[in-house]
Design a protein around this motif. Structure first.
Motif, mmCIF file in Angstrom:
data_model
loop_
_atom_site.group_PDB
_atom_site.id
_atom_site.type_symbol
_atom_site.label_atom_id
_atom_site.label_comp_id
_atom_site.label_asym_id
_atom_site.label_seq_id
_atom_site.Cartn_x
_atom_site.Cartn_y
_atom_site.Cartn_z
ATOM 1 N N GLY A 214 0.792 -1.225 0.000
ATOM 2 C CA GLY A 214 0.000 0.000 0.000
ATOM 3 C C GLY A 214 0.824 1.275 0.000
ATOM 4 N N LEU A 215 2.132 1.170 0.170
ATOM 5 C CA LEU A 215 2.980 2.362 0.164
ATOM 6 C C LEU A 215 3.059 2.952 -1.244
ATOM 7 C CD1 LEU A 215 5.963 1.221 2.434
ATOM 8 C CD2 LEU A 215 3.945 2.551 3.086
ATOM 9 N N ASP A 216 2.952 4.263 -1.320
ATOM 10 C CA ASP A 216 2.980 4.941 -2.616
ATOM 11 C C ASP A 216 4.026 6.046 -2.572
ATOM 12 O OD1 ASP A 216 2.523 5.991 -5.081
ATOM 13 O OD2 ASP A 216 0.532 6.790 -4.635
ATOM 14 N N LEU A 217 5.272 5.675 -2.817
ATOM 15 C CA LEU A 217 6.358 6.654 -2.746
ATOM 16 C C LEU A 217 6.233 7.708 -3.833
ATOM 17 C CD1 LEU A 217 9.423 4.320 -2.022
ATOM 18 C CD2 LEU A 217 7.853 5.416 -0.415
ATOM 19 N N GLY A 218 5.600 7.348 -4.942
ATOM 20 C CA GLY A 218 5.452 8.300 -6.038
ATOM 21 C C GLY A 218 4.518 9.443 -5.716
ATOM 22 N N SER A 219 3.686 9.289 -4.674
ATOM 23 C CA SER A 219 2.726 10.337 -4.346
ATOM 24 C C SER A 219 3.329 11.427 -3.469
ATOM 25 C CB SER A 219 1.518 9.728 -3.615
ATOM 26 O OG SER A 219 1.873 9.343 -2.293
ATOM 27 N N LEU A 220 4.520 11.185 -2.963
ATOM 28 C CA LEU A 220 5.099 12.128 -2.005
ATOM 29 C C LEU A 220 5.501 13.424 -2.703
ATOM 30 C CD1 LEU A 220 7.346 9.718 0.100
ATOM 31 C CD2 LEU A 220 5.066 10.597 0.654
ATOM 32 N N ARG A 221 5.214 14.521 -2.035
ATOM 33 C CA ARG A 221 5.609 15.826 -2.560
ATOM 34 C C ARG A 221 6.573 16.469 -1.553
ATOM 35 N NH1 ARG A 221 -0.536 18.149 -1.827
ATOM 36 N NH2 ARG A 221 -0.849 17.233 0.204
ATOM 37 N N ARG A 222 7.009 17.632 -1.853
ATOM 38 C CA ARG A 222 7.921 18.322 -0.943
ATOM 39 C C ARG A 222 7.232 18.559 0.392
ATOM 40 N NH1 ARG A 222 11.123 23.981 -2.267
ATOM 41 N NH2 ARG A 222 12.320 24.074 -0.316
ATOM 42 N N PRO A 223 7.857 18.136 1.510
ATOM 43 C CA PRO A 223 7.179 18.268 2.808
ATOM 44 C C PRO A 223 6.859 19.720 3.140
ATOM 45 C CG PRO A 223 9.080 16.808 2.971
ATOM 46 C CD PRO A 223 9.148 17.452 1.619
ATOM 47 N N GLY A 224 5.635 19.931 3.631
ATOM 48 C CA GLY A 224 5.216 21.228 4.130
ATOM 49 C C GLY A 224 4.781 21.066 5.573
ATOM 50 N N PRO A 225 4.249 22.118 6.187
ATOM 51 C CA PRO A 225 3.852 22.035 7.600
ATOM 52 C C PRO A 225 2.832 20.932 7.876
ATOM 53 C CG PRO A 225 3.886 24.321 6.871
ATOM 54 C CD PRO A 225 4.083 23.483 5.652
ATOM 55 N N ALA A 226 1.836 20.778 6.998
ATOM 56 C CA ALA A 226 0.790 19.783 7.256
ATOM 57 C C ALA A 226 1.363 18.370 7.207
ATOM 58 C CB ALA A 226 -0.342 19.925 6.235
#
Length: 308
Positions: A214-226
């Protein structure tokens, strides 16, 4: 530390295997949904029923463990709700994104917790973790639904549906049946026990393979506060709260380790489904689940080292 790592590394490697199996296409699409349903509705209930039906509840502090976990949950939920306005004002995190932070901080992945508890404390760890589930699952499901109903834009389920989801939850049903079997004093026929044992041996590896898939590494974006808050509030503060309340309730030894495990594992993967259904920020929820699971390779050993 080495003992803890030796118990956790196999779980981490099986999660990684699930990710690789999914990405190589060995199992695809709806096939994964079928495997997940098998684990959720058959294999894990078999583990829980068998474990609880044979557990010696006098051998561990059931009520004190439950009190520690519930106190941790209610404290963190209250802090988040009180801070919601400030979070929006300072970081621009809207109500729908707040619901993903809330779920990511409070909800837990029981499949990973069961696998780690089994490796760390064996059958006793499984029994204690199952007891923790009795206290946590209903509270966390209701709290998540209420927060999404209040702050998200989707359709809120009725009270009847919430109740139905709880009393038809296969984990709760299997635990309840196990408790009834336990207090009845009846001995489980060896044929049934051996059959459930086969199911149980399949449950933990299949369950955590599904977590990896279920992990989706491709969905990760640049980390923000949320994303940062949603990812790290749980692994940093929930084990600390659990340790504080466990100390106040006098929980020590393997019971303390199980309380810390239940508080340190990543959030539940079905948090994404609930966010999508009720109008929360489902993309943020998926990212939180993925990053928490990756971070758990470091945060869970640290939590166990520091607090047990």
């Amino acid at each position: 530390m080495l003992t803890t790592l030796s118990a956790l590394v196999p779980v981490i490697l099986v999660i990684a295997s699930g990710y690789l199996i999914a990405r190589t296409g060995l199992i695809t699409g709806e096939q994964w949904r079928g495997v997940e349903r098998l684990a959720y509705y058959a294999l894990f209930p078999a583990v829980l029923f068998r474990t609880i039906s044979q557990a010696d509840f006098n051998s561990f502090p059931t009520l004190n463990m439950g009190g520690s976990l519930l106190a941790s949950i209610f404290t963190m939920a209250l802090v988040l709700l009180l801070a919601r306005t400030a979070i929006e004002r300072i970081w621009g995190i809207g109500p729908d994104r707040f619901t993903s932070i809330f779920q990511g901080t409070l909800r837990w992945n029981a499949m990973i917790a069961l696998a780690i508890a089994d490796n760390v404390a064996g059958d006793l760890g499984l029994a204690m973790l199952a007891v923790a589930m009795v206290f946590m699952i209903p509270v966390l499901n209701v709290a998540s639904i209420l927060v999404l109903s209040r702050y998200a834009s989707g359709t809120s389920p009725s009270g009847a549906k919430i109740a139905r989801d709880l009393y038809t939850n296969p984990f709760i049903l299997s635990i309840g049946a196990g408790v009834l079997m336990n207090v009845s004093g009846l001995a489980m026929p060896s044929l049934i026990d051996d059959t459930l044992g086969i199911f149980a041996r399949a449950a933990l590896p299949i369950g955590i393979i599904c977590v990896g898939a279920g992990l989706d590494l491709g969905s990760l974006r640049r980390p923000g506060p949320a994303l940062t808050m949603g990812t790290f509030l749980r692994p940093v503060f929930m084990p600390l709260l659990a340790f504080v309340f466990a100390s106040l309730f006098g929980v020590t030894g393997p019971a303390l380790a199980v309380v810390v495990i239940a508080s340190a594992v990543p959030c539940a993967s079905n948090s994404y489904l609930l966010a999508r259904q009720m109008g929360g920020d489902a993309k943020l929820m998926a990212e939180i689940i993925t990053l928490q699971t990756l971070a758990a390779t470091v945060t869970i050993p640290l939590a166990l080292l520091l607090f047990t």
